[in-house]
Design an enzyme around this catalytic site. Structure first.
Site, PDB file in Angstrom:
ATOM      1  N   SER A   1     -51.630 -27.346 -53.920  1.00 20.64           N
ATOM      2  CA  SER A   1     -51.447 -25.899 -54.014  1.00 20.64           C
ATOM      3  C   SER A   1     -51.589 -25.476 -55.485  1.00 20.64           C
ATOM      4  O   SER A   1     -52.594 -25.797 -56.113  1.00 20.64           O
ATOM      5  CB  SER A   1     -50.068 -25.543 -53.445  1.00 20.64           C
ATOM      6  OG  SER A   1     -49.974 -24.181 -53.167  1.00 20.64           O
TER       7      SER A   1
ATOM      8  N   ARG B   1     -39.954 -15.176 -50.324  1.00 24.19           N
ATOM      9  CA  ARG B   1     -39.976 -16.564 -49.863  1.00 24.19           C
ATOM     10  C   ARG B   1     -40.370 -16.661 -48.391  1.00 24.19           C
ATOM     11  O   ARG B   1     -41.096 -17.571 -47.982  1.00 24.19           O
ATOM     12  CB  ARG B   1     -38.602 -17.191 -50.084  1.00 24.19           C
ATOM     13  CG  ARG B   1     -38.498 -18.636 -49.632  1.00 24.19           C
ATOM     14  CD  ARG B   1     -39.472 -19.536 -50.370  1.00 24.19           C
ATOM     15  NE  ARG B   1     -39.192 -20.953 -50.168  1.00 24.19           N
ATOM     16  CZ  ARG B   1     -39.921 -21.929 -50.686  1.00 24.19           C
ATOM     17  NH1 ARG B   1     -40.954 -21.638 -51.455  1.00 24.19           N
ATOM     18  NH2 ARG B   1     -39.620 -23.176 -50.480  1.00 24.19           N
TER      19      ARG B   1
ATOM     20  N   ASP C   1     -54.867 -25.685 -42.867  1.00 26.04           N
ATOM     21  CA  ASP C   1     -54.399 -24.873 -43.996  1.00 26.04           C
ATOM     22  C   ASP C   1     -55.191 -23.571 -44.050  1.00 26.04           C
ATOM     23  O   ASP C   1     -56.385 -23.576 -44.288  1.00 26.04           O
ATOM     24  CB  ASP C   1     -54.611 -25.677 -45.294  1.00 26.04           C
ATOM     25  CG  ASP C   1     -54.046 -24.989 -46.531  1.00 26.04           C
ATOM     26  OD1 ASP C   1     -53.605 -23.827 -46.440  1.00 26.04           O
ATOM     27  OD2 ASP C   1     -54.050 -25.638 -47.593  1.00 26.04           O
TER      28      ASP C   1
ATOM     29  N   HIS D   1     -50.645 -25.675 -44.647  1.00 27.19           N
ATOM     30  CA  HIS D   1     -50.716 -25.903 -46.091  1.00 27.19           C
ATOM     31  C   HIS D   1     -49.731 -26.969 -46.569  1.00 27.19           C
ATOM     32  O   HIS D   1     -50.045 -27.779 -47.435  1.00 27.19           O
ATOM     33  CB  HIS D   1     -50.459 -24.571 -46.794  1.00 27.19           C
ATOM     34  CG  HIS D   1     -50.537 -24.639 -48.278  1.00 27.19           C
ATOM     35  ND1 HIS D   1     -51.697 -25.010 -48.930  1.00 27.19           N
ATOM     36  CD2 HIS D   1     -49.617 -24.392 -49.239  1.00 27.19           C
ATOM     37  CE1 HIS D   1     -51.477 -24.969 -50.246  1.00 27.19           C
ATOM     38  NE2 HIS D   1     -50.235 -24.602 -50.455  1.00 27.19           N
ATOM     39  N   ASP D   2     -48.521 -26.959 -46.017  1.00 28.46           N
ATOM     40  CA  ASP D   2     -47.484 -27.870 -46.497  1.00 28.46           C
ATOM     41  C   ASP D   2     -47.648 -29.309 -46.009  1.00 28.46           C
ATOM     42  O   ASP D   2     -46.790 -30.146 -46.305  1.00 28.46           O
ATOM     43  CB  ASP D   2     -46.104 -27.355 -46.076  1.00 28.46           C
ATOM     44  CG  ASP D   2     -45.473 -26.487 -47.165  1.00 28.46           C
ATOM     45  OD1 ASP D   2     -46.116 -26.306 -48.214  1.00 28.46           O
ATOM     46  OD2 ASP D   2     -44.343 -26.007 -46.956  1.00 28.46           O
TER      47      ASP D   2
END
Lengths: 407, 407
Positions: free
Chosen positions: A171, A240, A335, A368-369
């Protein structure tokens, strides 16, 4: 130059067994003491500058086995091992850093660096402004990915490393990896950018901007001057939550939460938490505000917006012209924040410069994570790549040796 | 039952030339006067209920050419034509509704209905609570997609229509389309759900929840009791910005804005608007708060979260068991909010029930909102489908006639 670090401790520990980096100690390196302040990309000067970091493993006598780990937006220098036996969790990338792991601390000297602008022990908007004796707040100068990397370069030199065997991050960590390889080509033998891009997309800027607007709309933000008072918790939590949605895939959210209700059997027909996914998001938002500074969120997200390697030199191909590292570029199939096509743009531009490049798309539904989760494909790609780079470096060649028209 | 409507006016007008529905008049239908209140799905009662609507074209003597248009989260009843010659824009779906357009007002009697819970002339949280004489605020009962559709059914009957030739809507409008076809199978000859799903995904719930959190975190929201005072503009703007990001695709945002700067040549290194995409989002947020009520946003988004056809009967196949309409299901290739796979789930369940179903995936880079933009593929699919349905209906058969095992 003041030094607040010593020989790193990476005690063998039963925490996590043989696979753990063990008990590790947070460290800090301070440089750019006035009048030798660091000149930032925005034109302002900053000093003294402190950078939090940790190290795992030992630097070889030849000083050729250092691997730098750089983190994403909300990360910190605690990438592996444990700070105390009472910790509930190890460092954020403990799954890949440790003895026998892909970033094998029996073989490599792993340095994990924080970033300037952050709030995890490095100089940032919550640090004391030496001119006023009060927290910087919005008087803190804007920092860019380049500034972060230039500070990391000072740290790496301070640790006695002239050339990194490799560096890796996902990222925004990938932004730093690319910046390192372009800015310090002679100091980077190899690079592993993960789930990243050569510039933040319009969609990425848009998502960051909404998060910033949420923070700045919180009355407790008070123009950034909230230190010592109630911080803008609600705004930061919303920022967040937006982020968290982008870090997961649609598929993964469906698998993890679906439409299941939280602690109830039927709809309440009110605005309380009903669905598990709502409960999860609120939890993520609430826990984040306890560990992160809202102004740092503003500064770091803005540094991401500014990141644009192609614009630096007219095109990404030109931006990579001086690169001497070999590359392992990794993307994640699900992602949508940094889709695979953005990694392929990096690969294409590297190959146009005849940079030896391996590309791996991790097949994962985790979005993504996914690079933060156990993944055999990630492990195999990284460990094989690093072993080959180390072999080549020790064979006397350079990472760039494979280039047909090397500089 | 009080009636605040008359024969609809759809004057021929030079506005938009021969293709325009011309000058149209906002209308309203009020029903469920106490003590005959409407019983809502949540168990509470609501009345009187007013529904804003418009009509375009003429109902045929056989009353067999009515097409209902239902809108998405932030829409209203003004779908086509102009309210005054000074209007800057026509109705929200004017590109497909009008003489000679796919929803051809020379052939079809087009009814466009608002929703209860909204703020565009229908009963919602900003309406007056008859018990207190003050705006409902959060005392307004929760409404669901079923409730919205049941109110629309009363409107359609009031207009003298027993069976709709067709109905269509995108996004949350698609929820209403599916609900109509399941709830009133005998009253729907055909249905055109666009860019929608049979249930809101976990990701969709998550995105709605963050928008709600942003509204409720705004101190001006005041527990929903802000009428007559400053409304929660900042919170609603943030909710809208989040929505807008999801309505566009990554590709479209790149094409439309890229990383171009707004009214400046170089980075300002501050937190003011720098990128065009930021400027666009702020504009969208600011203009939305002037036309939409924050509480309505809460209620309508929540009605979307609750929508779950499969859960109603155990599975989507079972939910569609009684359906007698024929279907044209339309998805958009670049829609990541309601991805094509969700439309395919609808198609699969319809086909399992032998419901005559045509599926079209619009090839477009414009993301979820593509159905609001000119699209020849959309035009052709809708006009061909409607003409066939009308022919079959007038041929004496029913929309469901093609079913091998029709009821």
């Amino acid at each position: 130059m003041s030094i607040d670090d010593a020989v790193p401790i990476a005690e063998s520990s039963r925490l996590g067994g043989a696979q753990s980096a063990g008990l590790v100690r947070p460290q800090a390196f301070t440089f750019a003491e006035p009048p030798n302040e660091m000149e930032l990309e925005c034109g302002q000067r900053l000093g003294p500058v402190t950078l939090a970091y940790e190290t795992y493993g030992q630097l070889s006598p030849q000083r050729d086995n250092a691997v730098l780990i750089v983190h994403a937006l909300s990360g910190d220098a605690h990438a592996a091992g444990w700070h105390s036996p009472d910790d509930k969790k190890p460092g954020w990338w403990d799954i890949v850093i440790g003895p026998g792991k892909p970033f094998d601390t029996n073989r490599y000297f792993v340095i994990s660096s924080n970033i300037i602008g952050g709030c995890k022990g490095s100089t940032g908007p919550s640090s004391t402004n030496p001119r006023t004796g009060r927290p910087w707040g919005l008087a803190f100068p804007m920092v860019t990915i380049s500034d972060m990397v230039r500070a990391q370069k000072a740290l790496v030199e301070h640790l006695g490393v002239r050339r990194l065997l490799s560096l890796s991050g996902g990222s925004m960590g990938g932004f730093q990896v690319l910046e390192w390889a372009v800015r310090y080509p002679e100091c980077v033998a190899s690079a592993i950018p993960i789930a990243t891009s050569a510039r933040l997309s319009a969609q990425g800027i848009a998502l960051n901007e909404v998060g910033r607007q949420a923070i700045m709309a919180d009355p407790n933000w008070a123009g950034g001057d909230y230190y010592g008072r109630e911080p803008p918790k609600a705004g930061l939590a919303i920022a967040r939550m937006i982020g968290h949605i982008t870090y997961l895939s649609d598929q993964q959210m469906h698998a993890k939460f679906g439409r299941r209700l939280q602690d109830r059997q039927s709809f309440g027909y009110d605005f309380k938490t009903e669905f598990q996914v709502e409960s999860y998001l609120r939890y993520q938002g609430d826990s984040f505000v306890r560990r992160f500074d809202a102004n740092s969120y503003l500064y770091i997200s803005k540094s991401m917006d500014y990141f644009d390697l192609p614009a630096r030199r007219g095109s990404l191909v030109q931006a990579f012209e001086g690169v001497r590292a070999e590359f392992l570029v990794i993307s994640i199939s699900s992602d949508w924040l940094y889709p695979t096509y953005q990694s392929k743009e990096i690969v294409k531009a590297l190959k146009a410069n005849l940079v030896p490049t391996t590309f791996v798309e991790l097949q994962s539904d985790y979005g993504h994570d996914a690079f933060l989760l156990p993944n055999a494909q990630l492990n195999d790609a990284v460990s094989g790549f690093l072993a080959n780079v180390l072999r080549r470096v020790r064979g006397g060649g350079h990472g760039g040796q494979g280039r047909a028209n090397g500089a």
